[in-house]
Motif scaffolding. Sequence first.
Motif, PDB file in Angstrom:
ATOM      1  N   LEU A  71     -15.613   0.703  -7.045  1.00 19.54           N
ATOM      2  CA  LEU A  71     -14.060   1.066  -7.165  1.00 19.54           C
ATOM      3  C   LEU A  71     -14.100   1.626  -8.654  1.00 19.54           C
ATOM      4  CD1 LEU A  71     -12.281  -2.044  -5.430  1.00 19.54           C
ATOM      5  CD2 LEU A  71     -12.860   0.373  -4.511  1.00 19.54           C
ATOM      6  N   LEU A  73     -10.915   2.568 -11.242  1.00 18.99           N
ATOM      7  CA  LEU A  73      -9.451   2.557 -11.234  1.00 18.99           C
ATOM      8  C   LEU A  73      -8.854   3.343 -12.140  1.00 18.99           C
ATOM      9  CD1 LEU A  73      -6.631   1.091 -10.865  1.00 18.99           C
ATOM     10  CD2 LEU A  73      -7.510  -0.675 -12.480  1.00 18.99           C
ATOM     11  N   TRP A 119      -6.880  -4.425 -12.208  1.00 23.20           N
ATOM     12  CA  TRP A 119      -8.407  -4.818 -12.481  1.00 23.20           C
ATOM     13  C   TRP A 119      -8.314  -6.346 -12.325  1.00 23.20           C
ATOM     14  CZ3 TRP A 119      -5.723  -2.304 -16.753  1.00 23.20           C
ATOM     15  CH2 TRP A 119      -5.044  -3.242 -17.628  1.00 23.20           C
ATOM     16  N   PRO A 124     -13.063  -3.735 -10.589  1.00 19.80           N
ATOM     17  CA  PRO A 124     -13.542  -2.226 -10.465  1.00 19.80           C
ATOM     18  C   PRO A 124     -14.565  -2.064 -11.148  1.00 19.80           C
ATOM     19  CG  PRO A 124     -11.387  -2.122 -11.814  1.00 19.80           C
ATOM     20  CD  PRO A 124     -11.591  -3.755 -11.305  1.00 19.80           C
TER      21      PRO A 124
END
Length: 334
Positions: A71, A73, A119, A124
Amino acid sequence: MPEPGASRRATAVDVAREAGVSRATVGFVLNRTEGQTISESTRERVLEAAQRLGYRPNSAARTLRSGRSRLVLLVLPDWPIDAAGLRDYLETVESALAEHDYCLVTQTRPTGGRGRPLWEALNPDLVHGITPFSADDVASMRRCGVLEIVPDPVDPEPVDLSVAVSRGPRLQVEHLYACGHRDLAYVTHRTARPAFLVDARYRAAQEAARSLGLPPLRHRYVDHRDGSADRAVREWREAGVTGVAAFNDDAAAVVVGAAVRAGIDVPGQLAVIGHDDTLPAAVFVPGLSTVRIDTTALGRSFAALVLHRLDGRPLPPRASLEDAVLVRRESTRR
Protein backbone atom coordinates in the motif's frame (compact mmCIF):
# COMPACT_ATOMS: atom_id res chain seq x y z
CA MET A 1 -19.77 -24.95 5.73
CA PRO A 2 -20.90 -22.41 3.16
CA GLU A 3 -24.52 -22.47 2.06
CA PRO A 4 -25.20 -24.39 -1.18
CA GLY A 5 -24.64 -22.10 -4.12
CA ALA A 6 -22.82 -19.52 -2.01
CA SER A 7 -19.80 -18.00 -3.71
CA ARG A 8 -16.38 -18.91 -2.34
CA ARG A 9 -13.30 -16.78 -2.71
CA ALA A 10 -10.90 -18.32 -5.21
CA THR A 11 -7.54 -19.33 -3.76
CA ALA A 12 -4.09 -19.80 -5.23
CA VAL A 13 -4.71 -23.57 -5.06
CA ASP A 14 -7.77 -23.11 -7.29
CA VAL A 15 -5.68 -21.12 -9.76
CA ALA A 16 -2.99 -23.82 -9.77
CA ARG A 17 -5.59 -26.53 -10.42
CA GLU A 18 -7.23 -24.49 -13.18
CA ALA A 19 -3.91 -23.72 -14.90
CA GLY A 20 -2.47 -27.20 -14.41
CA VAL A 21 0.63 -25.99 -12.57
CA SER A 22 2.00 -26.18 -9.05
CA ARG A 23 0.98 -23.87 -6.23
CA ALA A 24 4.57 -22.58 -6.12
CA THR A 25 4.42 -21.62 -9.80
CA VAL A 26 1.24 -19.64 -9.18
CA GLY A 27 2.97 -17.80 -6.34
CA PHE A 28 6.00 -17.01 -8.47
CA VAL A 29 3.86 -15.65 -11.32
CA LEU A 30 1.37 -13.64 -9.27
CA ASN A 31 4.08 -12.20 -7.01
CA ARG A 32 6.32 -11.41 -10.01
CA THR A 33 9.19 -13.24 -8.34
CA GLU A 34 12.42 -12.51 -10.18
CA GLY A 35 15.02 -15.12 -11.08
CA GLN A 36 12.50 -17.86 -11.99
CA THR A 37 12.65 -19.78 -15.28
CA ILE A 38 8.95 -19.81 -16.02
CA SER A 39 7.98 -19.79 -19.68
CA GLU A 40 5.86 -17.03 -21.08
CA SER A 41 3.13 -19.49 -22.06
CA THR A 42 2.93 -20.83 -18.48
CA ARG A 43 2.85 -17.31 -17.06
CA GLU A 44 0.00 -16.33 -19.38
CA ARG A 45 -1.89 -19.54 -18.50
CA VAL A 46 -1.66 -18.71 -14.79
CA LEU A 47 -2.76 -15.10 -15.30
CA GLU A 48 -5.69 -16.15 -17.48
CA ALA A 49 -6.79 -18.73 -14.89
CA ALA A 50 -6.57 -16.14 -12.11
CA GLN A 51 -8.67 -13.71 -14.11
CA ARG A 52 -11.20 -16.39 -15.06
CA LEU A 53 -11.68 -17.41 -11.43
CA GLY A 54 -11.73 -13.84 -10.16
CA TYR A 55 -8.74 -14.53 -7.92
CA ARG A 56 -7.71 -11.76 -5.56
CA PRO A 57 -4.74 -12.19 -3.22
CA ASN A 58 -5.41 -12.25 0.50
CA SER A 59 -3.79 -8.97 1.49
CA ALA A 60 -3.64 -9.80 5.20
CA ALA A 61 -1.90 -13.12 4.61
CA ARG A 62 0.46 -11.55 2.11
CA THR A 63 1.40 -8.82 4.57
CA LEU A 64 2.16 -11.38 7.28
CA ARG A 65 4.19 -13.48 4.88
CA SER A 66 6.22 -10.71 3.25
CA GLY A 67 6.14 -7.99 5.89
CA ARG A 68 4.82 -5.59 3.25
CA SER A 69 1.30 -4.33 2.66
CA ARG A 70 1.87 -3.17 -0.94
CA LEU A 71 0.00 0.00 0.00
CA VAL A 72 1.15 3.53 -0.83
CA LEU A 73 -0.51 6.34 1.11
CA LEU A 74 -0.60 9.77 -0.53
CA VAL A 75 -1.53 12.49 1.98
CA LEU A 76 -3.14 15.49 0.34
CA PRO A 77 -3.89 18.92 1.76
CA ASP A 78 -7.46 20.15 1.88
CA TRP A 79 -7.62 20.22 -1.90
CA PRO A 80 -10.65 19.90 -4.22
CA ILE A 81 -10.45 16.63 -6.15
CA ASP A 82 -10.77 18.48 -9.49
CA ALA A 83 -8.18 21.14 -8.68
CA ALA A 84 -5.35 21.44 -11.18
CA GLY A 85 -6.29 18.15 -12.87
CA LEU A 86 -5.81 16.23 -9.63
CA ARG A 87 -8.20 13.49 -10.67
CA ASP A 88 -6.23 12.71 -13.85
CA TYR A 89 -3.02 12.81 -11.84
CA LEU A 90 -4.30 10.31 -9.26
CA GLU A 91 -5.69 7.95 -11.89
CA THR A 92 -2.30 7.89 -13.63
CA VAL A 93 -0.46 7.17 -10.38
CA GLU A 94 -2.94 4.45 -9.42
CA SER A 95 -2.61 2.72 -12.78
CA ALA A 96 1.20 2.88 -12.84
CA LEU A 97 1.53 1.48 -9.31
CA ALA A 98 -1.01 -1.27 -9.99
CA GLU A 99 1.24 -2.59 -12.76
CA HIS A 100 3.72 -3.43 -10.00
CA ASP A 101 1.13 -4.79 -7.57
CA TYR A 102 0.91 -1.68 -5.38
CA CYS A 103 -2.33 -0.05 -4.35
CA LEU A 104 -2.64 3.72 -3.99
CA VAL A 105 -4.65 5.09 -1.08
CA THR A 106 -5.25 8.82 -0.62
CA GLN A 107 -6.23 10.80 2.43
CA THR A 108 -7.13 14.46 2.57
CA ARG A 109 -6.13 15.99 5.90
CA PRO A 110 -7.51 19.41 6.83
CA THR A 111 -5.15 22.18 7.85
CA GLY A 112 -3.71 21.36 11.26
CA GLY A 113 -3.78 17.60 10.66
CA ARG A 114 -7.07 17.01 12.49
CA GLY A 115 -8.52 13.51 12.24
CA ARG A 116 -6.91 10.11 12.57
CA PRO A 117 -4.22 9.51 9.94
CA LEU A 118 -4.72 6.42 7.78
CA TRP A 119 -1.16 5.19 8.30
CA GLU A 120 -2.22 4.15 11.81
CA ALA A 121 -4.75 1.71 10.35
CA LEU A 122 -3.27 0.57 7.03
CA ASN A 123 0.44 -0.02 7.72
CA PRO A 124 1.46 1.35 4.29
CA ASP A 125 4.87 0.64 2.83
CA LEU A 126 5.35 4.31 1.96
CA VAL A 127 3.69 7.57 2.99
CA HIS A 128 4.08 10.56 0.69
CA GLY A 129 3.03 14.11 1.51
CA ILE A 130 2.67 17.08 -0.80
CA THR A 131 4.39 19.15 1.89
CA PRO A 132 6.76 18.03 4.70
CA PHE A 133 5.18 16.25 7.66
CA SER A 134 5.26 17.60 11.19
CA ALA A 135 7.52 16.04 13.81
CA ASP A 136 4.44 14.53 15.51
CA ASP A 137 3.30 12.94 12.25
CA VAL A 138 6.75 11.46 11.60
CA ALA A 139 6.87 10.04 15.15
CA SER A 140 3.44 8.51 14.65
CA MET A 141 4.54 6.88 11.38
CA ARG A 142 7.66 5.47 13.01
CA ARG A 143 5.58 3.96 15.82
CA CYS A 144 3.38 2.34 13.18
CA GLY A 145 6.38 0.83 11.40
CA VAL A 146 6.32 3.01 8.30
CA LEU A 147 9.83 2.81 6.86
CA GLU A 148 9.58 5.07 3.81
CA ILE A 149 8.44 8.67 4.30
CA VAL A 150 8.53 11.30 1.57
CA PRO A 151 9.66 14.06 1.97
CA ASP A 152 12.44 12.41 3.98
CA PRO A 153 12.23 13.78 7.53
CA VAL A 154 15.96 13.20 8.17
CA ASP A 155 17.39 14.62 4.96
CA PRO A 156 14.51 16.54 3.37
CA GLU A 157 14.83 17.64 -0.20
CA PRO A 158 12.71 20.50 -1.47
CA VAL A 159 9.41 19.19 -2.81
CA ASP A 160 9.34 19.97 -6.52
CA LEU A 161 6.09 21.86 -6.99
CA SER A 162 7.53 23.98 -9.76
CA VAL A 163 5.09 22.80 -12.41
CA ALA A 164 1.98 23.30 -10.27
CA VAL A 165 3.27 26.49 -8.66
CA SER A 166 5.80 28.62 -10.49
CA ARG A 167 5.84 27.78 -14.19
CA GLY A 168 2.19 28.56 -14.84
CA PRO A 169 2.17 32.00 -13.19
CA ARG A 170 5.38 32.91 -15.00
CA LEU A 171 3.81 31.95 -18.32
CA GLN A 172 0.74 34.03 -17.46
CA VAL A 173 2.71 37.15 -16.66
CA GLU A 174 5.08 36.76 -19.60
CA HIS A 175 2.15 36.30 -21.97
CA LEU A 176 0.39 39.44 -20.74
CA TYR A 177 3.68 41.32 -20.99
CA ALA A 178 4.19 40.10 -24.57
CA CYS A 179 0.69 41.38 -25.39
CA GLY A 180 1.77 44.85 -24.32
CA HIS A 181 0.31 45.00 -20.80
CA ARG A 182 2.43 46.68 -18.13
CA ASP A 183 0.04 47.24 -15.22
CA LEU A 184 -1.23 43.87 -14.05
CA ALA A 185 -3.38 42.42 -11.29
CA TYR A 186 -3.67 38.95 -9.80
CA VAL A 187 -7.03 37.50 -8.81
CA THR A 188 -8.19 34.50 -6.76
CA HIS A 189 -11.71 33.19 -6.21
CA ARG A 190 -12.62 33.21 -2.52
CA THR A 191 -13.40 29.49 -2.55
CA ALA A 192 -9.97 28.53 -3.90
CA ARG A 193 -7.85 26.22 -1.77
CA PRO A 194 -5.42 25.08 -0.50
CA ALA A 195 -4.06 28.35 0.85
CA PHE A 196 -0.42 27.35 0.37
CA LEU A 197 -0.99 26.88 -3.37
CA VAL A 198 -2.77 30.22 -3.67
CA ASP A 199 0.08 31.98 -1.88
CA ALA A 200 2.76 30.15 -3.84
CA ARG A 201 1.26 30.94 -7.24
CA TYR A 202 0.78 34.58 -6.31
CA ARG A 203 4.40 34.86 -5.15
CA ALA A 204 5.54 33.23 -8.40
CA ALA A 205 3.52 35.74 -10.42
CA GLN A 206 4.99 38.62 -8.39
CA GLU A 207 8.49 37.34 -9.00
CA ALA A 208 7.82 37.06 -12.73
CA ALA A 209 6.52 40.65 -12.80
CA ARG A 210 9.53 41.87 -10.83
CA SER A 211 11.94 40.15 -13.25
CA LEU A 212 10.26 41.98 -16.15
CA GLY A 213 10.53 45.34 -14.41
CA LEU A 214 6.77 45.63 -13.84
CA PRO A 215 5.16 47.24 -10.79
CA PRO A 216 3.86 44.94 -8.01
CA LEU A 217 0.70 43.01 -8.87
CA ARG A 218 -2.50 43.99 -7.11
CA HIS A 219 -3.97 40.84 -5.53
CA ARG A 220 -7.74 40.68 -5.17
CA TYR A 221 -10.08 37.97 -3.90
CA VAL A 222 -13.39 37.94 -5.75
CA ASP A 223 -16.66 36.04 -5.55
CA HIS A 224 -19.34 35.81 -8.22
CA ARG A 225 -22.07 36.07 -5.56
CA ASP A 226 -21.24 39.28 -3.69
CA GLY A 227 -20.37 41.89 -6.30
CA SER A 228 -16.67 41.89 -5.43
CA ALA A 229 -15.70 41.03 -9.01
CA ASP A 230 -17.76 43.96 -10.34
CA ARG A 231 -16.05 46.32 -7.92
CA ALA A 232 -12.63 44.92 -8.80
CA VAL A 233 -12.93 45.44 -12.56
CA ARG A 234 -14.16 49.03 -12.06
CA GLU A 235 -11.25 49.80 -9.72
CA TRP A 236 -8.76 48.20 -12.11
CA ARG A 237 -10.19 50.23 -14.97
CA GLU A 238 -9.77 53.47 -12.99
CA ALA A 239 -6.23 52.49 -11.89
CA GLY A 240 -5.09 51.69 -15.43
CA VAL A 241 -4.82 47.91 -15.00
CA THR A 242 -5.10 46.25 -18.42
CA GLY A 243 -4.07 42.65 -17.70
CA VAL A 244 -5.20 40.12 -15.09
CA ALA A 245 -3.59 36.77 -14.22
CA ALA A 246 -5.98 34.46 -12.39
CA PHE A 247 -5.23 31.67 -9.90
CA ASN A 248 -7.44 29.32 -11.92
CA ASP A 249 -10.00 29.31 -14.70
CA ASP A 250 -12.89 29.83 -12.27
CA ALA A 251 -11.44 33.14 -11.10
CA ALA A 252 -10.72 34.15 -14.70
CA ALA A 253 -14.32 33.43 -15.73
CA VAL A 254 -15.68 35.49 -12.83
CA VAL A 255 -13.52 38.48 -13.85
CA VAL A 256 -14.41 38.24 -17.54
CA GLY A 257 -18.10 38.01 -16.70
CA ALA A 258 -17.88 41.08 -14.48
CA ALA A 259 -16.00 43.00 -17.17
CA VAL A 260 -18.58 42.19 -19.83
CA ARG A 261 -21.40 43.32 -17.53
CA ALA A 262 -19.55 46.58 -16.89
CA GLY A 263 -19.16 47.23 -20.62
CA ILE A 264 -15.40 46.69 -20.51
CA ASP A 265 -14.08 45.14 -23.71
CA VAL A 266 -12.20 41.84 -23.27
CA PRO A 267 -9.43 41.74 -24.32
CA GLY A 268 -9.32 45.23 -25.79
CA GLN A 269 -9.52 47.04 -22.46
CA LEU A 270 -8.86 44.14 -20.05
CA ALA A 271 -7.00 40.95 -20.93
CA VAL A 272 -7.52 37.97 -18.62
CA ILE A 273 -5.68 34.65 -18.42
CA GLY A 274 -6.60 31.66 -16.26
CA HIS A 275 -4.80 28.52 -15.11
CA ASP A 276 -5.44 24.73 -15.40
CA ASP A 277 -7.26 24.59 -18.80
CA THR A 278 -10.50 23.21 -17.41
CA LEU A 279 -13.59 22.65 -19.55
CA PRO A 280 -15.14 26.06 -18.74
CA ALA A 281 -12.06 27.78 -20.16
CA ALA A 282 -12.70 26.25 -23.57
CA VAL A 283 -16.49 26.75 -23.71
CA PHE A 284 -16.66 30.16 -22.04
CA VAL A 285 -17.42 33.13 -24.30
CA PRO A 286 -14.98 34.70 -24.89
CA GLY A 287 -12.73 31.65 -24.64
CA LEU A 288 -10.28 31.92 -21.77
CA SER A 289 -6.56 31.92 -22.36
CA THR A 290 -5.03 29.66 -19.74
CA VAL A 291 -2.12 27.41 -18.75
CA ARG A 292 -2.31 23.66 -19.21
CA ILE A 293 -0.32 21.33 -16.95
CA ASP A 294 0.53 17.80 -18.09
CA THR A 295 -0.82 16.06 -14.99
CA THR A 296 -0.45 12.64 -16.63
CA ALA A 297 3.31 13.11 -16.99
CA LEU A 298 3.49 14.32 -13.38
CA GLY A 299 1.62 11.21 -12.27
CA ARG A 300 4.06 8.94 -14.06
CA SER A 301 6.97 10.77 -12.45
CA PHE A 302 5.46 10.35 -9.00
CA ALA A 303 4.86 6.63 -9.53
CA ALA A 304 8.47 6.21 -10.73
CA LEU A 305 9.71 7.90 -7.55
CA VAL A 306 7.62 5.58 -5.37
CA LEU A 307 8.86 2.46 -7.16
CA HIS A 308 12.42 3.74 -6.86
CA ARG A 309 12.06 4.14 -3.10
CA LEU A 310 10.30 0.82 -2.53
CA ASP A 311 11.82 -1.55 -5.08
CA GLY A 312 15.03 0.19 -6.07
CA ARG A 313 13.85 0.58 -9.65
CA PRO A 314 15.91 3.12 -11.59
CA LEU A 315 14.46 6.56 -12.00
CA PRO A 316 13.74 7.21 -15.69
CA PRO A 317 15.32 10.29 -17.23
CA ARG A 318 13.05 13.29 -17.04
CA ALA A 319 11.10 13.57 -20.25
CA SER A 320 11.92 16.59 -22.35
CA LEU A 321 8.33 17.79 -22.47
CA GLU A 322 6.67 21.06 -21.70
CA ASP A 323 5.01 20.43 -18.35
CA ALA A 324 3.23 23.79 -18.48
CA VAL A 325 1.89 25.04 -21.79
CA LEU A 326 0.31 28.36 -22.67
CA VAL A 327 -3.13 28.04 -24.32
CA ARG A 328 -4.08 31.19 -26.24
CA ARG A 329 -7.75 32.03 -26.62
CA GLU A 330 -9.92 35.12 -27.09
CA SER A 331 -9.57 36.61 -23.60
CA THR A 332 -6.03 37.84 -24.31
CA ARG A 333 -5.94 38.09 -28.09
CA ARG A 334 -5.55 41.56 -29.54
